[in-house]
Scaffold this active site. Structure first.
Site, mmCIF file in Angstrom:
data_model
loop_
_atom_site.group_PDB
_atom_site.id
_atom_site.type_symbol
_atom_site.label_atom_id
_atom_site.label_comp_id
_atom_site.label_asym_id
_atom_site.label_seq_id
_atom_site.Cartn_x
_atom_site.Cartn_y
_atom_site.Cartn_z
ATOM 1 N N HIS A 255 45.525 2.403 0.745
ATOM 2 C CA HIS A 255 45.643 3.768 0.219
ATOM 3 C C HIS A 255 45.709 3.713 -1.306
ATOM 4 O O HIS A 255 46.800 3.850 -1.887
ATOM 5 C CB HIS A 255 46.906 4.444 0.767
ATOM 6 N N GLU B 13 73.436 21.315 5.114
ATOM 7 C CA GLU B 13 73.031 19.918 5.023
ATOM 8 C C GLU B 13 73.321 19.232 3.693
ATOM 9 O O GLU B 13 73.561 18.044 3.658
ATOM 10 C CB GLU B 13 71.525 19.811 5.314
ATOM 11 N N ASP C 203 73.168 25.570 1.869
ATOM 12 C CA ASP C 203 72.771 24.934 3.138
ATOM 13 C C ASP C 203 73.922 24.059 3.637
ATOM 14 O O ASP C 203 74.623 23.450 2.842
ATOM 15 C CB ASP C 203 71.583 23.978 2.910
ATOM 16 N N GLU D 23 45.060 5.826 -3.405
ATOM 17 C CA GLU D 23 45.513 7.079 -4.030
ATOM 18 C C GLU D 23 46.973 7.000 -4.476
ATOM 19 O O GLU D 23 47.366 7.699 -5.406
ATOM 20 C CB GLU D 23 45.309 8.265 -3.066
ATOM 21 N N ASP E 238 57.721 13.568 -3.216
ATOM 22 C CA ASP E 238 58.178 13.697 -4.603
ATOM 23 C C ASP E 238 58.180 12.359 -5.333
ATOM 24 O O ASP E 238 58.019 12.305 -6.546
ATOM 25 C CB ASP E 238 59.600 14.291 -4.643
ATOM 26 N N GLU F 35 67.412 14.170 -7.764
ATOM 27 C CA GLU F 35 66.971 15.471 -7.257
ATOM 28 C C GLU F 35 67.611 15.705 -5.900
ATOM 29 O O GLU F 35 67.362 14.962 -4.953
ATOM 30 C CB GLU F 35 65.442 15.464 -7.132
ATOM 31 N N CYS G 220 41.569 4.005 4.506
ATOM 32 C CA CYS G 220 42.305 3.588 5.703
ATOM 33 C C CYS G 220 41.549 3.980 6.981
ATOM 34 O O CYS G 220 40.584 3.320 7.332
ATOM 35 C CB CYS G 220 43.721 4.142 5.668
HETATM 36 N N1 GLN Z 1 45.609 5.426 12.438
HETATM 37 C C1 GLN Z 1 45.102 4.303 11.743
HETATM 38 C C2 GLN Z 1 45.997 3.086 11.904
HETATM 39 O O1 GLN Z 1 47.131 3.195 12.271
HETATM 40 C C3 GLN Z 1 44.872 4.630 10.286
HETATM 41 C C4 GLN Z 1 46.113 4.941 9.527
HETATM 42 C C5 GLN Z 1 45.857 5.555 8.189
HETATM 43 O O2 GLN Z 1 44.773 6.081 7.956
HETATM 44 N N2 GLN Z 1 46.833 5.533 7.334
HETATM 45 O O3 GLN Z 1 45.595 1.983 11.643
#
Ligand code: GLN
Length: 527
Positions: free
Chosen positions: A500, A137, A135, A502, A60, A128, A374
């Site tokens: 990453h 929790e 629940d 993204e 989130d 949130e 990655c």
């Molecule tokens: N498994 C790989 C590492 O630990 C790649 C990790 C990933 O793609 N976030 O380096």
């Protein structure tokens, strides 16, 4: 209940407040006992989102960042595990001076302090609370929420309850009963919601709004309809039509100022125009979670699918996402042939690896636009080492510890680590991009920052050997030790990164690497 869209609701409420000139962040409370989401499998919990400061967080948080176009921190995610950890640490230190430590008030106070600290610098904090009313929790969190209103100016604490209104197929009627009951349950915990947001396949009509208002003791104009939409970015607009932001601000007794909704509206319109385009760019996501049911799949890669959506929207390009299962290499290779662009996302563990390597080879040979993220970069290196450098048995030691050519390996300093939680290379790191490369051109600058979440790296001993046959190490860490980006000179679009990207794509600011991929995919389609 989970999956209802509380995250999108919270993000949208925050966005409306922000657009009226106030500073706002969101805080996600996850009632589970894990300290953070880092050790959880994506199929268990959806994607693990990574913040700039290295938090491994509930997905989130990704929505908060995307809707508000603003970075959040690991502080913006609280779990039961985290709050107990804090409390027990204090108890061990002797902070309670011999008192019995209890859920109320000690744990609830700890929660309230945490909330107040997190919101300190903001005009508003949208909190949130995950899970379902009733629940076990989330009881302490609801209790903390109750106390906060009691202890503050009541105008400063506003309750918004998100409920579900099922439409029964047999009679075709939208039912308010579950809403009535969940509000009853909430009231038993001392909270009377100010706003009720009714999630349903269809909009709430007037009689139903009146019924909820009557049974739940709420003002009819504070019952908000949240019907299904085909694009989550339309939700702020839906709420705006019902003046939700304005009503919340009125209740908080502040003057709603200037309205800045225009850029958001334009972005959504662009996405709509993109969807109406006839030609569809086929983008493949090759992964191993694919076979565990559609929902978990989509959730596991949510930041990637959103990043594609942002890029395609900006380019006004229609697209489809094709899920390819890498555990069957032969089939995967065949399916990839029909694609306009391919993404190999991040991943852990050993399954589906050869399928991914085969797919990468196919993309290299057939000039299919490719983006490796990655693990995607690591396997692109393995493929390259095996097939172009001649190191036939090259591999990553994550997958084969015995390989004679460990082109992907742990760094010395990582070998000592035994704990699994919070021990990866996490959060934002700088990279320097090489002049004259496509990567540099796309980013438009030399020094950039991207977020990381991994243990393994391109083995520094192989850097030199790898720059062969059109492969360029196009970005490195500032000290030159770590490979952050690679690309191919003789290919229309072959880029991979150890990071990453993204996580940093926003609907109002699509990420250059995804834009580049969609653009090249479109070209391939046209050709
Ligand atoms: N498994 C790989 C590492 O630990 C790649 C990790 C990933 O793609 N976030 O380096």
């Amino acid at each position: 209940m989970s999956g209802l869209g509380k995250g999108v609701t919270a993000s949208s409420v925050a966005r409306l407040i922000q657009d009226r000139g106030y500073s706002v962040s969101c805080l996600k409370i996850d009632p589970y006992v894990n300290v953070d989401a880092g050790t959880m499998r994506p199929t268990e919990h959806g994607e693990v989102f990574v913040t700039e400061d290295g938090g491994e967080i509930d997905q989130d948080l990704g929505n908060y960042e995307r809707f508000l176009n603003k970075d959040h921190k690991k502080q913006h995610n609280l779990t039961t595990g985290k709050i107990y950890q804090k409390l027990i640490k204090k108890e061990r230190r002797g902070d309670f001076l011999g008192k019995t430590v209890q859920i109320i008030p000690h744990l609830t106070n700890e929660i309230i302090n945490y909330i107040e600290e997190t919101g300190e610098k903001e005009d508003f904090l949208v909190i949130e609370i995950g899970g379902t009313v009733g629940d076990y929790e989330n009881i302490p969190f609801l209790e903390a929420a109750r106390q906060m209103r009691l202890e503050n100016n009541p105008k400063d604490v506003i309750y918004v309850h998100v409920t579900y209104l099922p439409i029964l197929k047999a009679i075709g009627e939208q039912k308010t009963k579950p809403t009535q009951h969940s509000v009853k349950e909430l009231r038993a915990q001392g909270i009377i919601p100010d706003f009720i947001i009714g999630r349903s396949e269809q909009p709430l009509d007037k009689p139903r709004k009146e019924k909820i208002a009557l049974f739940c003791d709420a003002e009819p104009n504070k019952i908000i309809s949240a019907p299904n939409v085909d694009n989550i970015y339309k939700i702020p607009g839906k709420f705006k039509q019902q003046e939700l932001g304005k009503k919340i601000l009125n209740q908080a007794d502040v003057e709603p100022e200037e309205n800045g909704f225009q850029t958001w509206r334009e972005m959504v319109q662009k996405m709509e125009r993109a969807k109406r385009k006839q030609e569809e760019v086929k983008i493949a996501l090759v992964g191993k979670y694919i076979s565990s049911g559609d929902f978990s799949v989509r959730d596991s890669y949510i930041s990637i699918t959103e990043a594609i959506k942002h890029a395609a929207g900006e380019l006004e390009t229609n697209y489809s996402i094709e899920w390819i299962d890498s555990t069957n290499p032969e089939k995967a290779k065949k399916e990839v042939e029909k694609m306009d662009a391919v993404i190999i996302p991040g991943g852990f563990g050993t399954s589906g690896i050869e399928g991914k390597i085969e797919t990468i080879k196919k993309c290299r040979e057939d000039n299919i636009p490719f983006l490796g993220l990655c693990l995607g970069l690591q396997l692109a290196i393995v493929e390259h080492a095996r097939n172009q450098v001649g190191l036939k048995k090259a591999h990553s030691t994550e997958i084969n510890e015995e390989t004679p050519h460990p082109v992907i390996d742990l760094l010395e300093e990582q070998r000592e680590i035994e704990k699994k939680g919070n021990t990866m290379r996490l959060g934002a790191y700088s990279a320097v991009l090489k002049e004259g490369t496509k990567t540099r051109e796309l980013y438009g600058k030399e020094k950039i920052k991207e977020r990381h979440r991994h243990r393994y790296e391109v083995n520094p001993k192989y850097h030199e050997k790898l720059e062969k046959e059109s492969l360029v190490l196009s970005g490195k860490s500032p000290d030159g030790k770590l490979v952050e980006f690679i690309e191919r000179k003789d290919h229309p679009y072959f880029i991979a990164t150890q990071a990453h990207p993204e996580f940093k794509s926003r609907p109002e600011e699509p990420h250059p690497l995804f834009k580049g991929l969609v653009e090249q995919g479109k070209k391939r389609r046209e050709e």
